[in-house]
Scaffold this motif. Structure first.
Motif, short mmCIF file in Angstrom:
data_model
loop_
_atom_site.label_atom_id
_atom_site.label_comp_id
_atom_site.label_asym_id
_atom_site.label_seq_id
_atom_site.Cartn_x
_atom_site.Cartn_y
_atom_site.Cartn_z
N GLY A 104 -18.36 41.61 100.67
CA GLY A 104 -17.97 40.84 99.56
C GLY A 104 -17.69 41.62 98.32
N VAL A 105 -18.19 42.74 98.31
CA VAL A 105 -18.09 43.58 97.11
C VAL A 105 -16.79 44.31 97.06
N PRO A 106 -15.99 43.99 96.15
CA PRO A 106 -14.54 44.53 95.79
C PRO A 106 -14.54 45.99 95.86
N PHE A 107 -13.30 46.71 96.54
CA PHE A 107 -13.20 48.12 96.73
C PHE A 107 -11.98 48.37 96.32
N GLY A 108 -11.71 49.51 95.56
CA GLY A 108 -10.45 50.27 95.35
C GLY A 108 -10.41 51.60 95.67
N PRO A 109 -9.32 52.18 96.47
CA PRO A 109 -9.44 53.65 96.45
C PRO A 109 -8.13 54.12 95.48
N VAL A 110 -8.72 55.36 94.89
CA VAL A 110 -7.83 56.14 93.98
C VAL A 110 -7.42 57.30 94.94
N PRO A 111 -6.30 57.68 95.45
CA PRO A 111 -5.59 58.45 96.15
C PRO A 111 -5.76 59.98 95.44
N ALA A 112 -6.66 60.88 95.91
CA ALA A 112 -6.96 62.04 95.14
C ALA A 112 -7.19 63.39 96.26
N GLY A 113 -6.82 63.05 97.48
CA GLY A 113 -7.09 63.97 98.66
C GLY A 113 -5.73 64.38 99.38
N GLY A 115 -5.16 63.77 102.56
CA GLY A 115 -4.68 62.47 103.26
C GLY A 115 -5.12 61.31 102.51
N ASN A 116 -4.30 60.23 102.25
CA ASN A 116 -4.61 59.30 101.66
C ASN A 116 -4.17 57.99 102.28
N ASP A 117 -4.23 57.88 103.43
CA ASP A 117 -3.34 56.89 104.35
C ASP A 117 -3.70 55.77 104.31
N PHE A 118 -5.22 55.32 104.04
CA PHE A 118 -5.75 53.84 103.64
C PHE A 118 -5.11 53.47 102.57
N ALA A 119 -5.26 54.16 101.51
CA ALA A 119 -4.67 53.77 100.22
C ALA A 119 -3.20 53.42 100.00
N ALA A 120 -2.57 54.32 100.64
CA ALA A 120 -0.83 53.96 100.99
C ALA A 120 -0.69 53.05 101.96
N VAL A 159 -23.19 51.82 114.71
CA VAL A 159 -21.70 50.85 114.37
C VAL A 159 -21.42 51.74 113.05
N ARG A 160 -19.72 52.07 113.08
CA ARG A 160 -18.99 52.58 111.94
C ARG A 160 -17.92 51.69 111.74
N TRP A 161 -17.60 51.83 110.59
CA TRP A 161 -16.47 51.10 110.22
C TRP A 161 -15.31 52.04 109.87
N PHE A 162 -13.97 51.85 110.18
CA PHE A 162 -12.98 52.58 109.57
C PHE A 162 -11.99 51.54 109.26
N GLY A 163 -11.02 52.32 108.32
CA GLY A 163 -9.86 51.61 107.89
C GLY A 163 -8.57 51.80 108.11
N ASN A 226 -5.98 50.47 112.82
CA ASN A 226 -6.27 49.20 111.86
C ASN A 226 -4.94 49.04 110.85
N CYS A 227 -4.58 50.48 110.39
CA CYS A 227 -3.48 50.88 109.68
C CYS A 227 -2.53 51.58 110.47
N ALA A 228 -1.34 51.91 109.69
CA ALA A 228 -0.44 52.58 110.60
C ALA A 228 -0.49 54.14 110.77
N SER A 229 -1.28 54.81 109.75
CA SER A 229 -0.96 56.36 109.25
C SER A 229 -2.44 56.95 109.41
N TYR A 230 -2.21 58.34 109.64
CA TYR A 230 -3.63 59.24 109.75
C TYR A 230 -2.91 60.60 109.21
N GLY A 231 -3.62 61.47 108.91
CA GLY A 231 -3.44 62.83 108.91
C GLY A 231 -2.42 63.09 107.82
#
Length: 320
Positions: A104-113, A115-120, A159-163, A226-231
């Motif tokens: 329940g802790v809110p999360f925000g990505p700042v794309p600076a890599g 690949g920034n696929d999860f943020a986009a 167990v590992r999570w991915f976005g 889970n999302c559309a993009s990678y790489g």
């Protein structure tokens, strides 16, 4: 005024509760200064200034290794924070998601890599300063939006999570070879790994179980999204929606080297799924097994198959 405190967090802190309205609870910020070959490192002070407009003290979590990043994020969440921000690429986001998933802790990505696929794919601006503004505004307003994550369980119950996407075919084999290579450094290492693995290309037999229905397929590439993009913008699972409670599975059958090379450019538009040797599926739970494959989730080494991947609705809350 920007306030940044050291992350000397108690190791025995208890589990975090829901996001608190307490204005003294800090916003933790995980920073990867080498992300994207450090091309955004000079903008970090501006990013922090934008985040500070949320009216929260900032707690900077710097880490030299992925293991340190994960440990510091988990400690910050356990300590009780207003939210967690990851400044970096998908690898940095991946470590942060391990800490916030299901809390329940809110999360925000700042794309600076690179690949920034999860943020986009989850609707954040591609510009780091604009993303920081979005996150700060959401925190000020107490606004979050739910997003699904994929929970991956290995044969030894880790167990590992991915976005974003789990790569479990040719792309994963290339990553595994490139990560073993000591020379050359930089992008050329991946170019060489691709050439080597193309020369060795062969279909593998996969066991695929989709919501309890078992099938065996011969394939050179399998991805679970889970999302559309990678790489960095390749839309491997173009129809994937991180709010529908389902995973998209893309299977590229036993194609030749020439066909694989011809299909690869179509990944950026997502039109590869119209090729007659490509099959797509959708399921809430995916079991995936094949010999000699190490999966890569969000571009990070996730471990050898077999794995079970489950879509977990609203596993994270995004600051947007």
């Amino acid at each position: 005024m920007l306030a940044v405190t050291a992350d000397d967090l108690p190791s025995g802190a208890g589990p975090a509760g829901p996001p608190s309205a307490d204005p003294d609870r800090p916003l933790a910020v995980l920073v990867n200064p080498t992300a994207g070959r450090a091309r955004h490192s000079g903008r970090l002070p501006d990013v922090l200034d934008r985040l500070a407009t949320a009216g929260r003290p900032l707690r900077l979590l710097d880490a030299a290794t992925p293991e340190q990043a994960l440990a510091r994020c988990r400690a910050a969440v356990a300590d009780g924070i207003a939210g967690l921000v990851a400044v970096g690429g998908d690898g940095t986001v991946h470590q942060a998601l391990q800490a916030v998933a299901g809390t329940g802790v809110p999360f925000g990505p700042v794309p600076a890599g690179t690949g920034n696929d999860f943020a986009a794919d989850t609707g954040f601006p591609t510009d780091p300063l604009a993303a920081a503004d979005t996150i700060a505004a959401a925190l000020r307003d107490g606004r979050t939006s739910p997003v699904d994550l994929a929970r991956m369980t290995t044969a030894d119950s880790n167990v590992r999570w991915f976005g974003a996407v789990l790569a479990a075919g040719f792309d994963a084999v290339v990553n595994e070879r490139a990560n073993r290579m000591r020379w050359p450094r930089g992008p050329r290492r991946y170019d060489i790994a691709i050439m080597i693995e193309l020369a060795r290309l062969r279909p593998r037999r996969y066991r695929l179980v989709l919501d309890g229905t078992e099938r065996y397929v011969d394939a050179v590439l399998v991805a679970v999204g889970n999302c559309a993009s990678y790489g960095g913008g390749m839309r491997m699972c173009p129809a994937a929606d991180p709010t529908d409670g389902l995973l998209d599975v893309v299977v590229v059958g036993p194609v030749s080297r020439t066909t694989l090379v011809r299909v690869k450019p179509r990944l950026y538009s997502g039109t590869h799924v119209t090729h007659p040797m490509v099959r797509t599926h959708r399921a809430a739970t995916v079991e995936l097994a094949a010999d000699g494959i190490v999966g890569y989730a969000d571009g990070e080494r996730a471990g050898p198959l077999p794995v079970t991947v489950t879509a977990v609705p609203a596993a994270a809350r995004l600051l947007r």
